[in-house]
Design a protein around this motif. Structure first.
Motif, PDB file in Angstrom:
ATOM      1  N   LEU A   1       0.835  -1.202   0.000  1.00  8.53           N
ATOM      2  CA  LEU A   1       0.000   0.000   0.000  1.00  8.53           C
ATOM      3  C   LEU A   1       0.872   1.256   0.000  1.00  8.53           C
ATOM      4  O   LEU A   1       0.581   2.226  -0.706  1.00  8.53           O
TER       5      LEU A   1
ATOM      6  N   ASP B   1       2.406   1.745  -3.310  1.00 11.89           N
ATOM      7  CA  ASP B   1       1.389   2.103  -4.298  1.00 11.89           C
ATOM      8  C   ASP B   1       0.957   3.566  -4.174  1.00 11.89           C
ATOM      9  O   ASP B   1       0.208   4.066  -4.998  1.00 11.89           O
TER      10      ASP B   1
ATOM     11  N   GLN C   1      -0.880   5.026  -1.734  1.00  8.42           N
ATOM     12  CA  GLN C   1      -2.260   5.240  -1.295  1.00  8.42           C
ATOM     13  C   GLN C   1      -2.380   5.605   0.182  1.00  8.42           C
ATOM     14  O   GLN C   1      -3.482   5.593   0.739  1.00  8.42           O
TER      15      GLN C   1
ATOM     16  N   LEU D   1      -8.597   1.632   3.352  1.00  7.51           N
ATOM     17  CA  LEU D   1      -7.201   1.375   2.973  1.00  7.51           C
ATOM     18  C   LEU D   1      -6.809  -0.074   3.245  1.00  7.51           C
ATOM     19  O   LEU D   1      -6.058  -0.682   2.472  1.00  7.51           O
TER      20      LEU D   1
ATOM     21  N   GLN E   1      -7.995  -2.071   0.440  1.00  2.61           N
ATOM     22  CA  GLN E   1      -7.136  -1.897  -0.729  1.00  2.61           C
ATOM     23  C   GLN E   1      -5.838  -2.690  -0.576  1.00  2.61           C
ATOM     24  O   GLN E   1      -5.358  -3.288  -1.540  1.00  2.61           O
TER      25      GLN E   1
END
Length: 288
Positions: free
Chosen positions: A67, A70, A72, A109, A112
């Motif tokens: 994460l 990425d 995010q 999150l 994700q």
């Protein structure tokens, strides 16, 4: 004094180790150990032992690393600053709103992160997902935890407990980034921020009250228009009824006069009938 010629500076060594660790932690966990050992075998002697000592990440930590790489987590860390400011200002209303936003964001999150892991062929168990949420929440609540998470080299989950600092010891493979100390707000700064927050709350309350007053005024004016319209209709109806009453009264007076005339005619006719009846009786008597 021993010579240090040919020996890389300490910060250069740490940077090399961090770069290697970042490459290794980008791999799925089941590939980590073999890749780490191979990389340690070819690394500079100055960092080979440190590479070999890098720990395999847990599934939850690896998902959070995905994460972070990425990109995010930026929104969560922006929220972290706002949360800390609300805590400093003791703004309960703002803190409550941000806390609800934090829980929603952390859950999203975490979903994700689990999805990114699944796309890489790694299943995250329910227990590991819970650790993912705890880790992201810790990053939001604590600056040191945020710094650890953002390295993308996390090896174990983190957890925020109350108002205590999050334990980030041995949580990162490679070097742990420093967290610059934020300058403590002065009494004047806090007073100014609290005064600004109070003024903003007062403005919001005044705007809310003004909006409510405008809505009430609009409702009353609408009712007033309807009441006036109804009054006009009733007055028109009343005029019609008065005209009708005057006509009926005139008709009634005319009917009364006609009744009186007919009554007089009826009396005359009755008298004539009685007289004719007496004449007829006398006529019959004379025939006997």
């Amino acid at each position: 004094m021993p010579s240090s010629a040919g020996k890389p500076p300490a910060d250069s060594t740490a940077a090399q180790l961090d770069a290697i660790a970042a490459e290794l932690y980008a791999l799925p966990p089941e590939e980590f150990t073999e890749a780490r050992n191979a990389r340690a075998a070819t690394a500079d002697r100055a960092i080979a032992a440190s590479v070999k000592a890098l720990r395999k990440p847990t599934a939850s930590a690896w998902a959070v690393d995905l994460l972070a790489r990425d990109g995010q987590l930026a929104e969560a860390l922006q929220l972290a600053g706002a949360l800390r400011e609300a805590q400093d200002d003791l703004d309960a209303a703002e803190l409550g709103r941000l806390s609800r936003q934090r829980r929603q964001l952390v859950a999203a999150l975490a979903t994700q992160a689990v999805g990114l892991a699944r796309d890489r062929g790694v299943a995250v168990s329910p227990a590991a997902r819970a650790d993912v949420e705890k880790t992201i929440n810790a990053a939001v609540m604590d600056a040191a935890a945020a710094a650890a998470v953002m390295t993308g080299r996390l090896v174990r989950p983190l957890e925020a407990s109350g108002f205590d600092a999050v334990d980030v010891s041995d949580a990162v493979g490679g070097s742990m980034p420093g967290v610059p100390d934020a300058p403590a707000p002065t009494r004047d700064d806090l007073a100014e921020r609290r005064a600004r927050k109070a003024a903003e709350r007062a403005l919001r309350e005044a705007e809310r009250a003004a909006g409510e007053a405008d809505r009430q005024l609009a409702g009353i004016e609408a009712k007033l228009d309807k009441s006036r319209e109804r009054g006009d209709l009733l007055r028109e109806r009343l005029e019609d009824l008065r005209s009708e009453l005057a006509r009926l009264e005139a008709d009634a007076e005319k009917a009364d006069r006609e009744t009186a005339r007919l009554e007089d005619e009826q009396k005359d006719a009755a008298a004539k009938a009685r007289s004719a009846t007496r004449d007829a009786e006398r006529a019959r008597e004379s025939l006997k």
